[in-house]
Structure formats: C-alpha cells, structure tokens
Design a protein around this motif. Sequence first.
Motif, PDB file in Angstrom:
ATOM      1  N   LEU A 119       0.826  -1.317  -0.105  1.00  0.00           N
ATOM      2  CA  LEU A 119       0.067  -0.196  -0.109  1.00  0.00           C
ATOM      3  C   LEU A 119       1.008   1.304   0.049  1.00  0.00           C
ATOM      4  O   LEU A 119       0.536   2.340  -0.749  1.00  0.00           O
ATOM      5  N   LEU A 120       1.960   1.161   0.788  1.00  0.00           N
ATOM      6  CA  LEU A 120       2.890   2.489   0.736  1.00  0.00           C
ATOM      7  C   LEU A 120       3.501   2.548  -0.500  1.00  0.00           C
ATOM      8  O   LEU A 120       3.602   3.623  -0.786  1.00  0.00           O
ATOM      9  N   ARG A 121       3.797   1.569  -1.256  1.00  0.00           N
ATOM     10  CA  ARG A 121       4.417   1.803  -2.263  1.00  0.00           C
ATOM     11  C   ARG A 121       3.332   2.511  -3.625  1.00  0.00           C
ATOM     12  O   ARG A 121       3.756   3.141  -4.233  1.00  0.00           O
ATOM     13  N   ALA A 122       2.204   1.920  -3.539  1.00  0.00           N
ATOM     14  CA  ALA A 122       1.261   2.257  -4.238  1.00  0.00           C
ATOM     15  C   ALA A 122       0.818   3.597  -4.305  1.00  0.00           C
ATOM     16  O   ALA A 122       0.385   4.493  -5.153  1.00  0.00           O
ATOM     17  N   VAL A 123       0.702   3.903  -3.055  1.00  0.00           N
ATOM     18  CA  VAL A 123       0.302   5.610  -2.811  1.00  0.00           C
ATOM     19  C   VAL A 123       1.466   6.403  -2.901  1.00  0.00           C
ATOM     20  O   VAL A 123       1.132   7.721  -3.277  1.00  0.00           O
ATOM     21  N   GLY A 124       2.571   5.994  -2.746  1.00  0.00           N
ATOM     22  CA  GLY A 124       3.795   6.943  -3.236  1.00  0.00           C
ATOM     23  C   GLY A 124       3.944   7.907  -2.053  1.00  0.00           C
ATOM     24  O   GLY A 124       3.282   7.961  -1.160  1.00  0.00           O
ATOM     25  N   PRO A 125       5.146   8.786  -2.451  1.00  0.00           N
ATOM     26  CA  PRO A 125       5.452   9.686  -1.274  1.00  0.00           C
ATOM     27  C   PRO A 125       4.406  10.866  -1.160  1.00  0.00           C
ATOM     28  O   PRO A 125       4.688  11.257   0.134  1.00  0.00           O
ATOM     29  N   HIS A 126       3.488  10.965  -1.989  1.00  0.00           N
ATOM     30  CA  HIS A 126       2.493  12.108  -1.452  1.00  0.00           C
ATOM     31  C   HIS A 126       1.294  11.506  -0.971  1.00  0.00           C
ATOM     32  O   HIS A 126       0.208  12.135  -0.930  1.00  0.00           O
ATOM     33  N   GLY A 127       1.074   9.987  -0.919  1.00  0.00           N
ATOM     34  CA  GLY A 127       0.071   9.503  -0.345  1.00  0.00           C
ATOM     35  C   GLY A 127       0.029   9.301   1.153  1.00  0.00           C
ATOM     36  O   GLY A 127       0.974   9.516   1.724  1.00  0.00           O
ATOM     37  N   LYS A 128      -1.051   8.681   1.861  1.00  0.00           N
ATOM     38  CA  LYS A 128      -0.999   8.318   2.984  1.00  0.00           C
ATOM     39  C   LYS A 128      -1.664   7.101   3.314  1.00  0.00           C
ATOM     40  O   LYS A 128      -2.485   6.634   2.873  1.00  0.00           O
ATOM     41  N   VAL A 129      -0.942   6.093   3.993  1.00  0.00           N
ATOM     42  CA  VAL A 129      -1.591   4.996   4.584  1.00  0.00           C
ATOM     43  C   VAL A 129      -1.742   5.109   6.204  1.00  0.00           C
ATOM     44  O   VAL A 129      -0.741   5.310   7.101  1.00  0.00           O
ATOM     45  N   ILE A 130      -2.781   4.782   6.762  1.00  0.00           N
ATOM     46  CA  ILE A 130      -3.288   4.972   8.341  1.00  0.00           C
ATOM     47  C   ILE A 130      -3.664   3.823   8.488  1.00  0.00           C
ATOM     48  O   ILE A 130      -4.715   3.357   8.192  1.00  0.00           O
ATOM     49  N   SER A 131      -2.826   3.185   9.427  1.00  0.00           N
ATOM     50  CA  SER A 131      -3.000   1.768   9.658  1.00  0.00           C
ATOM     51  C   SER A 131      -3.448   1.477  11.326  1.00  0.00           C
ATOM     52  O   SER A 131      -2.946   2.307  12.188  1.00  0.00           O
ATOM     53  N   TYR A 132      -4.218   0.318  11.454  1.00  0.00           N
ATOM     54  CA  TYR A 132      -4.677   0.065  12.861  1.00  0.00           C
ATOM     55  C   TYR A 132      -4.386  -1.205  12.859  1.00  0.00           C
ATOM     56  O   TYR A 132      -4.688  -2.185  12.364  1.00  0.00           O
ATOM     57  N   GLU A 133      -3.852  -1.573  14.385  1.00  0.00           N
ATOM     58  CA  GLU A 133      -3.652  -3.029  14.496  1.00  0.00           C
ATOM     59  C   GLU A 133      -3.818  -3.155  16.014  1.00  0.00           C
ATOM     60  O   GLU A 133      -3.441  -2.602  16.898  1.00  0.00           O
ATOM     61  N   ILE A 134      -4.615  -4.161  16.294  1.00  0.00           N
ATOM     62  CA  ILE A 134      -5.081  -4.322  17.842  1.00  0.00           C
ATOM     63  C   ILE A 134      -4.127  -4.898  18.704  1.00  0.00           C
ATOM     64  O   ILE A 134      -3.954  -4.658  19.759  1.00  0.00           O
ATOM     65  N   ARG A 135      -3.125  -5.878  18.045  1.00  0.00           N
ATOM     66  CA  ARG A 135      -2.207  -6.417  18.999  1.00  0.00           C
ATOM     67  C   ARG A 135      -0.896  -5.788  19.138  1.00  0.00           C
ATOM     68  O   ARG A 135      -0.190  -5.663  17.795  1.00  0.00           O
ATOM     69  N   GLU A 136      -0.308  -5.476  19.956  1.00  0.00           N
ATOM     70  CA  GLU A 136       0.766  -4.578  20.269  1.00  0.00           C
ATOM     71  C   GLU A 136       2.084  -5.481  19.493  1.00  0.00           C
ATOM     72  O   GLU A 136       2.798  -5.004  18.832  1.00  0.00           O
ATOM     73  N   GLU A 137       2.105  -6.757  20.023  1.00  0.00           N
ATOM     74  CA  GLU A 137       3.135  -7.701  19.327  1.00  0.00           C
ATOM     75  C   GLU A 137       3.151  -7.689  17.807  1.00  0.00           C
ATOM     76  O   GLU A 137       4.362  -7.761  17.153  1.00  0.00           O
ATOM     77  N   ALA A 138       1.977  -7.969  17.071  1.00  0.00           N
ATOM     78  CA  ALA A 138       1.825  -7.623  15.441  1.00  0.00           C
ATOM     79  C   ALA A 138       2.369  -6.210  15.168  1.00  0.00           C
ATOM     80  O   ALA A 138       3.041  -6.221  14.277  1.00  0.00           O
ATOM     81  N   ALA A 139       1.955  -5.331  15.604  1.00  0.00           N
ATOM     82  CA  ALA A 139       2.089  -3.858  15.405  1.00  0.00           C
ATOM     83  C   ALA A 139       3.924  -3.815  15.427  1.00  0.00           C
ATOM     84  O   ALA A 139       4.361  -3.295  14.455  1.00  0.00           O
TER      85      ALA A 139
END
Length: 279
Positions: A119-139
Amino acid sequence: MRQELEKFASEGSLVILIDRKGRQYLIRLDSANIFHSHKGTLPHTNIIGVREGTRVATSEGMEFLVISPTYEEYALKMPRKATIIYPKDIGHIIVYGDIFPGATVLEAGVGSGALTLMLLRAVGPHGKVISYEIREEAAESAWKNIHNFVPDITDQWSLTIGDITTQPLPLERIVDRIILDLPEPWEVIPTALDALVDGGIFLAYVPTTLQVQQVVEALQKTDVFGMISTFEVMHRNWDVSPNSVRPNHRMVAHTGFITTARKLQPGAEFPRTRKKSQY
Ligand code: SAH
C-alpha cells in the motif's frame, strides 16, 4: 543507473543469497559479519561491492547467486506474527481497490505488514496509509518489517495500536480507500461510512464464505454501499522444460475472498434485479 550500481551490495543493504536448489537467504550486509552455510562460510566483505546477479562461493566452494530482494521475495521471507496476504491477492487488492499515487488509505489489521508495504508503495511519497492493529506484538513486528525494507518511511505512514471499530477516527470524508484484513470487517462499516469520500472504495479480504456473506449483507443494508463485487484469485505456476510444459503439481489452493464496494449517495444504486438466467 550509475547510482543503482553503487547502491547494490553496499554496507547495510539487503540482499538475497540463492543456492543451487533455489533456497533463499535474506541478509543485511555488514562487513563485520559472516554468512554461515552448511558448506562453509562467506564473509559479507566477499559480497560487498559485487554486481547484482553475481555468483559468490563459500570457503568450501558452495555457490550462491546474489540479488536484491523484490517486494514478493522480501514479503515471503520476513518474520511473521500473523498470516500474511499472499502476493497474488495483494496484486488484485491494489488493482480492484484502485490504490493510486497520492491516495489516503485506511487499513486494518496490519499483522506482519505484508499488505501495508505494498500500500505504501502504491500511494507513493505524496499519499498516506493510516493503519490500525489491535495486537501490540503484531504492530511491533510490522513496524520492524516495514522499516527494514523501506528505512526512509516518514509521515507517509501512521500506525495506531488499537481496535479500529472502537477508535475515534478524525477522518470525516478524507479517506479514499478502506482495506480490511480482519475477522469481522462488517463491524468497520459505520466507520467506513463516515470516513470515506463519495465514490470511495471499501475492500474486505476474508478467508471463508460465511464471512463473505455477512460482509455483503451488511454492506447492502446500508443503502449507501453499492456496486458490490466478490472474487477469489487463482494463481498456478507452470514448469517449462524441453520435454514437458505443464502446470506445477502444487498450488496454493485457497487463501481468501476479496469483496469490494463503492460509497454512493443514499438510495442511488439501481434496485437489484435477477437476470433470467439466474432463475
Ligand atoms: N494484512 C496483514 C495480515 C493481517 S492478519 C498482512 O498482509 O501481513 C489480521 C490482523 O488483524 C491480526 O494481526 C489481528 O490482530 C488484527 N485485528 C483483528 N481485529 C482487529 C481490529 N478490530 N482492529 C485492528 N486490528 C485487528
């Protein structure tokens, strides 16, 4: 081009070593380190400075091809704290989720970060990825995996540890796409309704048909989500040799189903009518 040549196999860069049997080893070059194979050792200093696509040998003559990892090779090799979405599905998520340069994408859960990376690659330097993860270990694991592959990520990515269904999201009508890989994507629909821009895309990736049905029915109930579509992706490798050209014996038979929907004006979608052939 010259810069690319200089960057490859330099101190601190990631490379993949591939042996004769196709086994791959992902390493970060460090002149103080030595790679140990079951047949001899290979000091990183013997790799640093080689041209991409070179063969190098250990102290006992075992040879490895040195190449830089592609996204796919890296994603399949990085440590996992949760099942990743496979590259074959990620390709379709990028196309059917219509992730474009400059887009703002809301994503949950992050798991090991395989989808986040693309997703980060596809939105590129002018895009934004806002991510949520419930488990601290996974994050934490995703954070490491992503920074290991793209060390210069900055405010293009935000990662919040928490349940996306209960987090207050200050995102009214600013999110272009919502991409979900969690067990109950229908619970995110109220958030999606507020956060998505008009015409925005909601995409859910789920492994079972029961979940597909539940998410589709929940989308239909909103009167706002329309153009709903569900599909799965089958990818089969082929073996090509002079005497035989045929599909590989093994294939990943099932991963998940992808459902997409567009945010429309309330009641705008044409009523669903059955085609004659469906009776
Ligand atoms: N897409 C990831 C894998 C995600 S696995 C990849 O490609 O690597 C699913 C993740 O969703 C798990 O890590 C789980 O902890 C997380 N999750 C489940 N419910 C959630 C919720 N309500 N909010 C945020 N994260 C959630």
